[in-house]
Design a protein around this motif. Sequence first.
Motif, PDB file in Angstrom:
ATOM      1  N   HIS A  96      11.540  -2.421   3.431  1.00 23.63           N
ATOM      2  CA  HIS A  96      12.076  -1.661   2.626  1.00 23.63           C
ATOM      3  C   HIS A  96      11.390  -1.312   1.773  1.00 23.63           C
ATOM      4  N   LEU A  97       9.891  -1.818   1.414  1.00 22.05           N
ATOM      5  CA  LEU A  97       9.578  -1.236   0.703  1.00 22.05           C
ATOM      6  C   LEU A  97       8.871   0.012   1.454  1.00 22.05           C
ATOM      7  N   ALA A  98       8.536  -0.457   2.865  1.00 25.75           N
ATOM      8  CA  ALA A  98       8.089   1.294   3.379  1.00 25.75           C
ATOM      9  C   ALA A  98       8.737   2.373   4.017  1.00 25.75           C
ATOM     10  N   ILE A  99      10.016   2.596   3.289  1.00 27.50           N
ATOM     11  CA  ILE A  99      11.108   3.252   3.648  1.00 27.50           C
ATOM     12  C   ILE A  99      11.219   4.057   1.871  1.00 27.50           C
ATOM     13  N   PHE A 100      10.137   3.108   1.247  1.00 27.25           N
ATOM     14  CA  PHE A 100       9.754   4.332  -0.197  1.00 27.25           C
ATOM     15  C   PHE A 100       9.276   5.616  -0.309  1.00 27.25           C
ATOM     16  N   ASP A 101       9.187   6.539  -1.030  1.00 28.05           N
ATOM     17  CA  ASP A 101       7.535   6.722  -1.066  1.00 28.05           C
ATOM     18  C   ASP A 101       6.412   6.519  -1.064  1.00 28.05           C
ATOM     19  N   GLU A 102       5.423   7.261  -0.746  1.00 32.66           N
ATOM     20  CA  GLU A 102       4.324   6.841  -0.047  1.00 32.66           C
ATOM     21  C   GLU A 102       3.273   6.287  -1.466  1.00 32.66           C
ATOM     22  N   ARG A 103       3.865   7.112  -2.904  1.00 33.31           N
ATOM     23  CA  ARG A 103       3.204   6.224  -3.479  1.00 33.31           C
ATOM     24  C   ARG A 103       3.766   5.550  -4.741  1.00 33.31           C
ATOM     25  N   ALA A 104       4.747   4.666  -3.950  1.00 33.11           N
ATOM     26  CA  ALA A 104       4.967   4.035  -4.632  1.00 33.11           C
ATOM     27  C   ALA A 104       4.341   2.759  -4.032  1.00 33.11           C
ATOM     28  N   GLN A 105       4.382   2.888  -2.633  1.00 34.91           N
ATOM     29  CA  GLN A 105       3.686   1.593  -1.143  1.00 34.91           C
ATOM     30  C   GLN A 105       2.431   1.861  -1.641  1.00 34.91           C
ATOM     31  N   ASP A 106       1.920   2.733  -2.422  1.00 31.15           N
ATOM     32  CA  ASP A 106       0.172   2.971  -2.755  1.00 31.15           C
ATOM     33  C   ASP A 106      -0.004   1.878  -4.185  1.00 31.15           C
ATOM     34  N   GLU A 107       1.574   2.035  -5.303  1.00 27.58           N
ATOM     35  CA  GLU A 107       1.179   0.718  -6.423  1.00 27.58           C
ATOM     36  C   GLU A 107       1.163  -0.683  -5.659  1.00 27.58           C
ATOM     37  N   VAL A 108       2.207  -0.573  -4.529  1.00 28.56           N
ATOM     38  CA  VAL A 108       2.311  -1.750  -4.391  1.00 28.56           C
ATOM     39  C   VAL A 108       0.904  -2.795  -4.266  1.00 28.56           C
ATOM     40  N   ARG A 109       0.750  -2.460  -2.410  1.00 30.59           N
ATOM     41  CA  ARG A 109      -0.890  -1.795  -1.668  1.00 30.59           C
ATOM     42  C   ARG A 109      -1.969  -2.360  -2.402  1.00 30.59           C
ATOM     43  N   ALA A 110      -1.987  -1.472  -3.822  1.00 29.51           N
ATOM     44  CA  ALA A 110      -2.988  -2.235  -4.435  1.00 29.51           C
ATOM     45  C   ALA A 110      -3.487  -3.167  -4.991  1.00 29.51           C
ATOM     46  N   GLY A 111      -2.670  -4.134  -4.918  1.00 27.54           N
ATOM     47  CA  GLY A 111      -2.404  -5.269  -5.442  1.00 27.54           C
ATOM     48  C   GLY A 111      -3.531  -6.385  -4.969  1.00 27.54           C
ATOM     49  N   GLY A 112      -3.005  -5.790  -3.681  1.00 27.81           N
ATOM     50  CA  GLY A 112      -4.525  -6.567  -2.318  1.00 27.81           C
ATOM     51  C   GLY A 112      -3.124  -7.621  -2.055  1.00 27.81           C
ATOM     52  N   PRO A 113      -4.633  -9.142  -0.941  1.00 25.50           N
ATOM     53  CA  PRO A 113      -3.237  -9.750  -0.125  1.00 25.50           C
ATOM     54  C   PRO A 113      -2.724 -11.222  -1.804  1.00 25.50           C
ATOM     55  N   GLY A 114      -1.714 -11.419  -1.033  1.00 21.30           N
ATOM     56  CA  GLY A 114      -0.646 -12.025  -2.297  1.00 21.30           C
ATOM     57  C   GLY A 114       0.233 -11.406  -2.567  1.00 21.30           C
ATOM     58  N   THR A 115       0.515 -10.090  -3.002  1.00 15.51           N
ATOM     59  CA  THR A 115       1.240  -9.437  -3.820  1.00 15.51           C
ATOM     60  C   THR A 115       2.916  -9.186  -3.154  1.00 15.51           C
ATOM     61  N   TYR A 116       3.562 -10.453  -3.635  1.00 16.84           N
ATOM     62  CA  TYR A 116       5.395 -10.017  -2.960  1.00 16.84           C
ATOM     63  C   TYR A 116       6.196  -9.257  -3.798  1.00 16.84           C
ATOM     64  N   LEU A 117       7.143  -9.016  -2.848  1.00 23.20           N
ATOM     65  CA  LEU A 117       8.183  -8.409  -3.695  1.00 23.20           C
ATOM     66  C   LEU A 117       8.914  -9.600  -3.566  1.00 23.20           C
ATOM     67  N   ALA A 118       9.900  -9.380  -4.597  1.00 21.29           N
ATOM     68  CA  ALA A 118      11.396 -10.584  -4.886  1.00 21.29           C
ATOM     69  C   ALA A 118      12.646  -9.270  -5.189  1.00 21.29           C
TER      70      ALA A 118
END
Length: 382
Positions: A96-118
Amino acid sequence: MSEPAMALASDRVLDDVRAMLPELSRGAAEVELNGSVDARVLRSLDRAGFFGLLRPVSRGGLEADPVEFFRGVRLLSRACLATGWVASLFGAHEWHLAIFDERAQDEVRAGGPGTYLASSYTPGGQLVPVPGGYRLTGRWRTSTGIAHASWALLGSLLLDDDGRPVDFVSALVPATDYVVEQTWDPTGLRGVGADGLAVRDAFVPAYRTFGSTERTQQQDIASAAALAPLYRMPYATVHTHAVAAPLIGAAEGAYDALVADRPEVAAVPAVTRALTDVHASWLQLTRNLGTLHEHARANDPHDNGLAIRARRDQVLAVERSVRAIGVFLDAAGEEALDRRHPLQRAWRDAQVAITNAANAVEETLSIYGRWAYGMDIADRWW
């Protein structure tokens, strides 16, 4: 990454998952007792690349065949349904995150490994327009694995300037903006830790929302052409299958527990019939997923009929799996009466799992019947 290379990488991930299964089986009773999947198990799955199976290659993932992802979910759930359930949803949220705006993906992925979405996709919140985005307030009753998550996808009603709801939207919110409310203590599936959460007047940038406009674009041929085939799959298919595949695995795990204690009951016709139903359900699900993925590869027009049939088969897979677990429990006799017995746990978990909104059997079959008869179903949650 070429398709053969991606397939090889997916195989390695599943090999690592298989290596984890004996330990998961031994710890399943503790997961139920503690009311939470072990964080160390999630870290191991993350290191193995499991949560990257449905993540874009551009974000360090594999963009794997969805069947391979659900094959991993099925394996995990054979050993521990709670672990398989949490892993399935966390992995589906990567899609689901992969079809969000690139800016949203950037923010989540900035958390690195162990970043989970509920997530909690029920419309528990309201989004009020403000410059640059919205103010979000609401309360959501359950969210699987929320204690392990760094972000949450929250279903909300988008209001217009007059306070009227105009859209149903998923808002992507960091953990710093919500408070977890420890409310989850059901009869079964305790280990998924689906506590509630609350948000009060949090700012959500417009690019961190996903509503009807984004859903339409994701399924439109022209708009979706820039997406990798995996992300052209029907929006609801990945979400709904994420709460069906774990039950197929759980039913197979229940059968394994049964014949380990009483191998002679493998010859009982009712047991064989139930297991065959489970296996047939898996074949249906993988066939549907494979066909939908092929359509996406070809960027064919969205096939509503195929998506609705996949939804029908998904809920029937759930129903058959839950019924099979009941058959296996009955066949086990007095030996399975102990609360910590795997069959007891599987039965309790299944009773709760089937209550998930995406597993609503009668409602979904009614939608399919109306569609097959040519009636307007006016329902996008297929």
